[in-house]
Design an enzyme around this catalytic site. Structure first.
Site, PDB file in Angstrom:
ATOM      1  N   SER A 124       0.726  -1.288   0.018  1.00  0.00           N
ATOM      2  CA  SER A 124      -0.064  -0.052  -0.027  1.00  0.00           C
ATOM      3  C   SER A 124       1.024   1.199  -0.053  1.00  0.00           C
ATOM      4  CB  SER A 124      -0.884   0.257   1.396  1.00  0.00           C
ATOM      5  OG  SER A 124      -0.162   0.064   2.604  1.00  0.00           O
ATOM      6  N   TYR A 125       2.178   1.335   0.005  1.00  0.00           N
ATOM      7  CA  TYR A 125       3.052   2.199  -0.208  1.00  0.00           C
ATOM      8  C   TYR A 125       3.147   2.943  -1.373  1.00  0.00           C
ATOM      9  CZ  TYR A 125       4.527   1.230   4.914  1.00  0.00           C
ATOM     10  OH  TYR A 125       4.486   1.058   6.275  1.00  0.00           O
ATOM     11  N   GLY A 126       2.329   3.847  -1.975  1.00  0.00           N
ATOM     12  CA  GLY A 126       2.659   4.518  -3.267  1.00  0.00           C
ATOM     13  C   GLY A 126       1.646   3.848  -4.236  1.00  0.00           C
TER      14      GLY A 126
END
Length: 394
Positions: A124-126
């Site tokens: 979910s990072y970026g």
């Protein structure tokens, strides 16, 4: 447009995360007021949880050949200090832009050269798992010693998105992350958070899915994130019955957020043989000395933590005094060393080489017992703590 959970109402919020702007959450009012309503506060906390979101993927059963580095032989020793990669790809909270990639590659190279092993990301990072993509690119293009390259531990976390409701959906999520890393096996795969607080029926799919991914060889070791002691014991019992060891648990832990040592999380980890990883060990910048009431953190961080800034200087002054006693150690170095002395592995972020160099200065020395007690006391005197991750369980 992507979806995120609102835990208090168990509804789904729709946010457009283009250009680092959340168009529908209205985190900061646009009508001339910045008054923080409960809804705004909740939206801020969700964003600060790291839940930048992926669109629902379409999976293929076709296999693809992807290169693999030799995974570390064990996760018993993952180093004293890791590197958190939330800011590598996240525009909403951290202002990531592709123009930063060359500097981030230099950060990665230097970290590996200096012996950092653990690089922690999340799907979910970026946008489209950008943080994982960058790590895959950086490890492929690393030109240092093979021994150090082969010692790298790439870790990621799988978010329990609302469409991930079966165990197979989590297995597929692990496969997608492995592809972004350019690896056949993820060294450390972690559940990003528990759904016990708002959607307990989904919890079984999380547990079964990550155990399946481990048994199928898609991930080399299992970790957790944002689990409290009660839920930790439940999942440990389940995993033990399946013969799946839990290697790590990461929680928010720093001088302004000491709940893991106060609510039994650290004690439970020690009892169960689980290594504790401290994320946000610099309190999202509050412990660096850069921010004050007059100069708050930008964007969401300033909104979420404005109540902590007024009493913060007394703690920072104690940290300076302790750092001076060790030859001029900086505030971040004192904060990280405190985490290490508490027998955790801090994973601070670094967006440039200067920040990384400062973080690495936390290694090679130790606070003494009296200094740790002094810092603990100063932290208590602040009287307020940073908000816990909205997905943290008991």
């Amino acid at each position: 447009s992507v979806l995120i959970y609102s835990t208090s109402s168990q509804m789904l919020l729709s946010c457009c995360l283009r250009g680092g702007v959340c168009a529908s959450a209205n985190v900061i009012g646009t009508s001339g007021t910045n008054k923080q309503t409960p809804q705004k506060r909740r939206d801020v906390l969700i964003a600060l949880s790291g839940a930048s979101l992926l669109p629902k993927p379409s999976y293929s059963n076709a296999s693809s050949k992807i290169s693999s580095s030799v995974p570390p032989s064990t996760l018993i020793d993952i180093g004293e200090l890791g590197l958190g990669c939330w800011s590598w790809g996240n525009s909403f909270v951290w202002g990531y832009e592709e123009s930063m990639d060359d500097e981030l590659q230099r950060v990665f190279n230097l970290a590996v050269d200096r012996g950092v092993r653990l690089f922690d990301s999340a799907d979910s990072y970026g946008k489209d798992g950008r943080s994982e993509q960058l790590l895959g690119k950086f490890i492929k293009e690393y030109r240092g010693e093979d021994a150090k390259k082969n010692n790298i531990i790439l870790a990621t976390k799988f978010a329990p998105y609302p469409w991930r409701v079966t165990s197979n959906s989590f297995v597929n999520a692990a496969k997608e992350s492995a592809k972004r890393f350019g690896k056949e096996k993820i060294d450390l795969g972690q559940l990003h958070w528990s759904t016990e607080n708002y959607q307990p029926v989904q919890e079984g799919a999380l547990w079964s899915g990550i155990a399946d991914a481990y048994e199928e060889g898609i991930i080399g070791a299992v970790g957790l994130s944002n689990y409290g002691p009660r839920q930790l014991r439940k999942i440990h019992k389940y995993m033990s019955a399946r013969g799946v060891p839990i290697s790590t648990l990461q929680v928010q832990y720093h001088l302004l957020s000491r709940f893991p040592e106060l609510n039994g999380t650290k004690e439970t980890c020690d009892e169960l043989g689980i290594k504790l990883i401290a994320y946000s060990p610099l309190a999202l910048g509050l412990l660096t000395g850069k921010y004050s009431v007059e100069n708050p953190p930008p964007g969401l961080r300033g909104q979420a933590y404005k109540g902590v800034l007024p009493p913060l200087p007394t703690l920072l002054e104690t940290m300076r005094e302790v750092g001076d006693a060790h030859g001029g150690k900086t505030l971040p170095q004192v904060a990280l060393n405190w985490c290490i002395c508490k027998d955790t592995i801090p994973i601070p972020g670094a967006k440039n080489v200067k920040q990384l160099e400062d973080n690495l200065g936390a290694l090679g020395w130790r606070l003494n017992a009296a200094e740790i007690a002094e810092l603990d006391k100063a932290a208590e005197k602040v009287g307020v703590s940073t908000s816990q991750n909205i997905f943290q369980t008991a």
